[in-house]
Design a protein around this motif. Sequence first.
Motif, PDB file in Angstrom:
ATOM      1  N   PRO A 134       2.964   2.877  11.528  1.00  0.00           N
ATOM      2  CA  PRO A 134       3.696   2.558  12.755  1.00  0.00           C
ATOM      3  C   PRO A 134       3.284   1.203  13.324  1.00  0.00           C
ATOM      4  O   PRO A 134       4.105   0.457  13.854  1.00  0.00           O
ATOM      5  CB  PRO A 134       3.316   3.687  13.729  1.00  0.00           C
ATOM      6  N   LEU A 167      -3.548 -19.310   0.624  1.00  0.00           N
ATOM      7  CA  LEU A 167      -2.187 -19.849   0.607  1.00  0.00           C
ATOM      8  C   LEU A 167      -2.083 -21.119   1.455  1.00  0.00           C
ATOM      9  O   LEU A 167      -1.143 -21.890   1.304  1.00  0.00           O
ATOM     10  CB  LEU A 167      -1.180 -18.798   1.095  1.00  0.00           C
ATOM     11  N   ALA A 175      -9.506  -2.167   2.661  1.00  0.00           N
ATOM     12  CA  ALA A 175      -8.236  -1.426   2.519  1.00  0.00           C
ATOM     13  C   ALA A 175      -7.324  -1.629   3.722  1.00  0.00           C
ATOM     14  O   ALA A 175      -6.128  -1.352   3.633  1.00  0.00           O
ATOM     15  CB  ALA A 175      -8.525   0.057   2.313  1.00  0.00           C
ATOM     16  N   ARG A 205       0.828  -1.201   0.000  1.00  0.00           N
ATOM     17  CA  ARG A 205       0.000   0.000   0.000  1.00  0.00           C
ATOM     18  C   ARG A 205       0.870   1.261   0.000  1.00  0.00           C
ATOM     19  O   ARG A 205       0.413   2.340  -0.358  1.00  0.00           O
ATOM     20  CB  ARG A 205      -0.931  -0.009   1.211  1.00  0.00           C
ATOM     21  N   GLY A 206       2.092   1.122   0.439  1.00  0.00           N
ATOM     22  CA  GLY A 206       2.992   2.283   0.512  1.00  0.00           C
ATOM     23  C   GLY A 206       3.815   2.494  -0.751  1.00  0.00           C
ATOM     24  O   GLY A 206       4.684   3.367  -0.781  1.00  0.00           O
ATOM     25  N   GLY A 236       1.982  -7.277   9.553  1.00  0.00           N
ATOM     26  CA  GLY A 236       1.143  -6.427   8.710  1.00  0.00           C
ATOM     27  C   GLY A 236      -0.195  -6.110   9.344  1.00  0.00           C
ATOM     28  O   GLY A 236      -0.464  -6.437  10.504  1.00  0.00           O
ATOM     29  N   VAL A 250      -5.466  -6.425  -7.027  1.00  0.00           N
ATOM     30  CA  VAL A 250      -4.040  -6.056  -7.090  1.00  0.00           C
ATOM     31  C   VAL A 250      -3.335  -6.426  -5.790  1.00  0.00           C
ATOM     32  O   VAL A 250      -2.265  -7.024  -5.800  1.00  0.00           O
ATOM     33  CB  VAL A 250      -3.885  -4.541  -7.391  1.00  0.00           C
ATOM     34  N   LEU A 251      -3.975  -6.080  -4.662  1.00  0.00           N
ATOM     35  CA  LEU A 251      -3.313  -6.321  -3.362  1.00  0.00           C
ATOM     36  C   LEU A 251      -3.797  -7.608  -2.692  1.00  0.00           C
ATOM     37  O   LEU A 251      -3.336  -7.960  -1.609  1.00  0.00           O
ATOM     38  CB  LEU A 251      -3.533  -5.114  -2.443  1.00  0.00           C
ATOM     39  N   GLY A 311      -0.831   5.117  -1.097  1.00  0.00           N
ATOM     40  CA  GLY A 311      -1.658   4.892   0.094  1.00  0.00           C
ATOM     41  C   GLY A 311      -1.271   5.795   1.245  1.00  0.00           C
ATOM     42  O   GLY A 311      -1.659   6.960   1.298  1.00  0.00           O
ATOM     43  N   TYR A 328      -3.848  13.449  -4.304  1.00  0.00           N
ATOM     44  CA  TYR A 328      -4.826  12.372  -4.383  1.00  0.00           C
ATOM     45  C   TYR A 328      -6.010  12.732  -3.503  1.00  0.00           C
ATOM     46  O   TYR A 328      -5.868  13.450  -2.501  1.00  0.00           O
ATOM     47  CB  TYR A 328      -4.241  10.987  -4.158  1.00  0.00           C
ATOM     48  N   VAL A 342       2.163  -1.537  11.709  1.00  0.00           N
ATOM     49  CA  VAL A 342       2.712  -2.723  11.032  1.00  0.00           C
ATOM     50  C   VAL A 342       4.225  -2.819  11.281  1.00  0.00           C
ATOM     51  O   VAL A 342       4.781  -3.922  11.327  1.00  0.00           O
ATOM     52  CB  VAL A 342       2.372  -2.787   9.514  1.00  0.00           C
TER      53      VAL A 342
HETATM   54  C1  LIG Z   1      -5.351   4.798   0.845  1.00  0.00           C
HETATM   55  C2  LIG Z   1      -4.663   4.489   2.151  1.00  0.00           C
HETATM   56  C3  LIG Z   1      -4.158   5.518   2.928  1.00  0.00           C
HETATM   57  C4  LIG Z   1      -3.504   5.227   4.131  1.00  0.00           C
HETATM   58  N1  LIG Z   1      -2.975   6.250   4.872  1.00  0.00           N
HETATM   59  C5  LIG Z   1      -2.219   5.960   5.968  1.00  0.00           C
HETATM   60  C6  LIG Z   1      -1.468   6.978   6.625  1.00  0.00           C
HETATM   61  O1  LIG Z   1      -1.471   8.140   6.220  1.00  0.00           O
HETATM   62  N2  LIG Z   1      -0.720   6.634   7.713  1.00  0.00           N
HETATM   63  C7  LIG Z   1      -0.674   5.350   8.160  1.00  0.00           C
HETATM   64  O2  LIG Z   1       0.024   5.087   9.150  1.00  0.00           O
HETATM   65  N3  LIG Z   1      -1.357   4.351   7.540  1.00  0.00           N
HETATM   66  C8  LIG Z   1      -2.101   4.627   6.452  1.00  0.00           C
HETATM   67  N4  LIG Z   1      -2.738   3.627   5.776  1.00  0.00           N
HETATM   68  C9  LIG Z   1      -2.636   2.243   6.284  1.00  0.00           C
HETATM   69  C10 LIG Z   1      -1.283   1.643   5.937  1.00  0.00           C
HETATM   70  O3  LIG Z   1      -0.902   2.055   4.653  1.00  0.00           O
HETATM   71  C11 LIG Z   1      -1.338   0.129   5.928  1.00  0.00           C
HETATM   72  O4  LIG Z   1      -1.971  -0.365   7.102  1.00  0.00           O
HETATM   73  C12 LIG Z   1       0.051  -0.473   5.838  1.00  0.00           C
HETATM   74  O5  LIG Z   1       0.837   0.188   4.871  1.00  0.00           O
HETATM   75  C13 LIG Z   1      -0.098  -1.936   5.474  1.00  0.00           C
HETATM   76  O6  LIG Z   1       1.175  -2.530   5.457  1.00  0.00           O
HETATM   77  P1  LIG Z   1       1.334  -4.085   5.464  1.00  0.00           P
HETATM   78  O7  LIG Z   1       2.666  -4.384   6.059  1.00  0.00           O
HETATM   79  O8  LIG Z   1       0.144  -4.731   6.090  1.00  0.00           O
HETATM   80  O9  LIG Z   1       1.446  -4.522   3.942  1.00  0.00           O
HETATM   81  P2  LIG Z   1       0.678  -4.119   2.610  1.00  0.00           P
HETATM   82  O10 LIG Z   1       0.964  -2.720   2.282  1.00  0.00           O
HETATM   83  O11 LIG Z   1      -0.725  -4.567   2.665  1.00  0.00           O
HETATM   84  O12 LIG Z   1       1.485  -5.009   1.561  1.00  0.00           O
HETATM   85  C14 LIG Z   1       1.294  -6.382   1.423  1.00  0.00           C
HETATM   86  C15 LIG Z   1       2.100  -6.817   0.206  1.00  0.00           C
HETATM   87  O13 LIG Z   1       1.971  -8.223   0.032  1.00  0.00           O
HETATM   88  C16 LIG Z   1       1.916  -8.494  -1.354  1.00  0.00           C
HETATM   89  N5  LIG Z   1       1.289  -9.793  -1.534  1.00  0.00           N
HETATM   90  C17 LIG Z   1       0.010 -10.133  -1.206  1.00  0.00           C
HETATM   91  N6  LIG Z   1      -0.203 -11.421  -1.504  1.00  0.00           N
HETATM   92  C18 LIG Z   1       0.960 -11.899  -2.023  1.00  0.00           C
HETATM   93  C19 LIG Z   1       1.359 -13.161  -2.535  1.00  0.00           C
HETATM   94  N7  LIG Z   1       0.519 -14.202  -2.566  1.00  0.00           N
HETATM   95  N8  LIG Z   1       2.624 -13.301  -3.004  1.00  0.00           N
HETATM   96  C20 LIG Z   1       3.499 -12.267  -2.978  1.00  0.00           C
HETATM   97  N9  LIG Z   1       3.163 -11.040  -2.526  1.00  0.00           N
HETATM   98  C21 LIG Z   1       1.913 -10.868  -2.041  1.00  0.00           C
HETATM   99  C22 LIG Z   1       1.088  -7.353  -1.906  1.00  0.00           C
HETATM  100  O14 LIG Z   1       1.276  -7.191  -3.302  1.00  0.00           O
HETATM  101  C23 LIG Z   1       1.648  -6.178  -1.103  1.00  0.00           C
HETATM  102  O15 LIG Z   1       2.754  -5.594  -1.745  1.00  0.00           O
HETATM  103  C24 LIG Z   1      -3.382   3.885   4.560  1.00  0.00           C
HETATM  104  C25 LIG Z   1      -3.907   2.852   3.776  1.00  0.00           C
HETATM  105  C26 LIG Z   1      -4.538   3.147   2.579  1.00  0.00           C
HETATM  106  C27 LIG Z   1      -5.066   2.026   1.747  1.00  0.00           C
END
Ligand SMILES: Cc1cc2nc3c(=O)[nH]c(=O)nc-3n(C[C@H](O)[C@H](O)[C@H](O)COP(=O)(O)OP(=O)(O)OC[C@H]3O[C@@H](n4cnc5c(N)ncnc54)[C@H](O)[C@@H]3O)c2cc1C
Length: 510
Positions: A485, A295, A446, A51-52, A475, A438-439, A65, A383, A487
């Motif tokens: 922060p 999975l 989200a 998402r980042g 995550g 996509v995600l 994101g 955005y 995650v």
């Molecule tokens: C629009 C938006 C705005 C946000 N704004 C903020 C903010 O300002 N501040 C804040 O702190 N948080 C914000 N958040 C929340 C924050 O972005 C997320 O909670 C955090 O980034 C999620 O990180 P994650 O480690 O869970 O991984 P994710 O970012 O969910 O990444 C997971 C990754 O796993 C990959 N993946 C999935 N399945 C597979 C597979 N089978 N094989 C290989 N790869 C795979 C995906 O492609 C992805 O790259 C926002 C979220 C969104 C959607």
Amino acid sequence: MKDERQPSNASAPSRAVVIGSGFGGLAAAVRLRARGYDVTVLERLDRAGGRGRSFVQDGFTFDSGPTIVTAPFLFEELWQLCGRRFSDDIDLRALDPYYRIVFDDGGHFDAFADDAAMQREVARIAPDDLEGYDRFMQHSERLFRIGFEKFGHVPIDSLGQMVSMVPDLVRARADRSVHAVVSDYVKHPYLRFALSYHPLFIGGNPFRASSIYCMISYFERHWGVHYAMGGMGALVNGLVGLIEGQGSTIRTNAEVAEVTVANGRATGVRLASGEVIAADIVVSNADTATTYQKLLAGAPRKRWTDSKLDRASYSMSCFVWYFGTKRQYPDVPHHTILVGERYREHIADIFDRKVLAEDFSLYLYRPTATDPSLAPDGCDSFYALSPVPHLDSGVDWSTRAEPYRAAIERQLSQTLLPGLADEIATSRLFTPRDFQDVLLSRKGAAFGIEPVLTQSAWFRPHNKSEDIDGLYLVGAGTHPGAGVPTVLSSARVLDVVVPDPMSTAARVAV
Ligand SMILES: Cc1cc2nc3c(=O)[nH]c(=O)nc-3n(C[C@H](O)[C@H](O)[C@H](O)COP(=O)(O)OP(=O)(O)OC[C@H]3O[C@@H](n4cnc5c(N)ncnc54)[C@H](O)[C@@H]3O)c2cc1C
């Protein structure tokens, strides 16, 4: 040919595979390598960040994101683990004011970094609420000490640990909602909104998310709100640089189709291409519901069964419109929240009724207010984010997306961005369907599983899988929850639950 399925021998570093390169996965990779694991990160997309991640289109750079950086120490620690200094790679700027909230009657509230400025702002809006505001911030600090400092970095993977939390949760009235508790302290609707809307940042409903999330007001105050020059992509690139500098590998375009399991223990992964990669531990940063349901579809699961995951409640989704403009809008701040007239009803549309409303509340991001490098000279990168229901709404985004975008454009033209229709230089949409396709997020949510008390801490999927030995989760969908922060903290928890590498290898080899 080397048999990749053989466990590593006791003298070799144990192998860890990390599925996904969101902030949680990248932080996990840094920490595991620092512990001595041989780490491979597998990401299905063509770039890291989840998402980042950021992207460039027609000369404009967009953060896809997260936009708000707080608790920078969580990033600094990762640099320290690699013997490097965060500030050598990342130019972090503190924002002040943090953001502007614009209400439907034209009034606004600015959130300032400075205590005295914040008190002046509260007094400007509602002098009678000043005393309540001060008391609320003290309450917020108390919750921060419990929710973040005491329980935010430790695994809550036994019922005993959950029970030990109960007295704190009872004292904090964690059973009440953020909005209900804020309303005990302040009366003015602007202040009630400004102090209670934060759960929306992590996919929660302010009217039912546990009041423990009232800590976010203090969280912001304590560390400030920051921006990394270059955007979130600079942080992602910085982490990728750290990981590669550690000698680990990040493979993009590498989708994991299955976590391989033998005798109840994860033995590695099978990619969609058919390639099998053996590992002593597997860390999933993919959506938790997808991890278990897709999975691990064939693996016996006692706790996170398909029916339990089907019954879980999932966070809202987002409709995000990325656009660049041919001119600049210098009066528009870095972060603006536009509150719709029907805010409370609108939230019910999103979370309860699951219908796409005609009106909206919006978050407008203009990073070029701080960092002109994200757009060509004289232009702005934006955005606009509209919280929307996840895919249980039944909305057909293939036909609804463009009319919905056009409605947002009209709204912005009438408020903050006059003449917008004629100024658009580039445009791209990301809908709930994209969160799913996509995600790979269940229901296009989200922020993963919704942050409510009954799905938090011990009730959330644990960082050390309850079902599969050698499988760990980081995550948004695991403890402590969504948000950058948070995650990063989930990866910190791995330091406690993942065994030292040699002992894993030895155990597997026996
Ligand atoms: C629009 C938006 C705005 C946000 N704004 C903020 C903010 O300002 N501040 C804040 O702190 N948080 C914000 N958040 C929340 C924050 O972005 C997320 O909670 C955090 O980034 C999620 O990180 P994650 O480690 O869970 O991984 P994710 O970012 O969910 O990444 C997971 C990754 O796993 C990959 N993946 C999935 N399945 C597979 C597979 N089978 N094989 C290989 N790869 C795979 C995906 O492609 C992805 O790259 C926002 C979220 C969104 C959607």
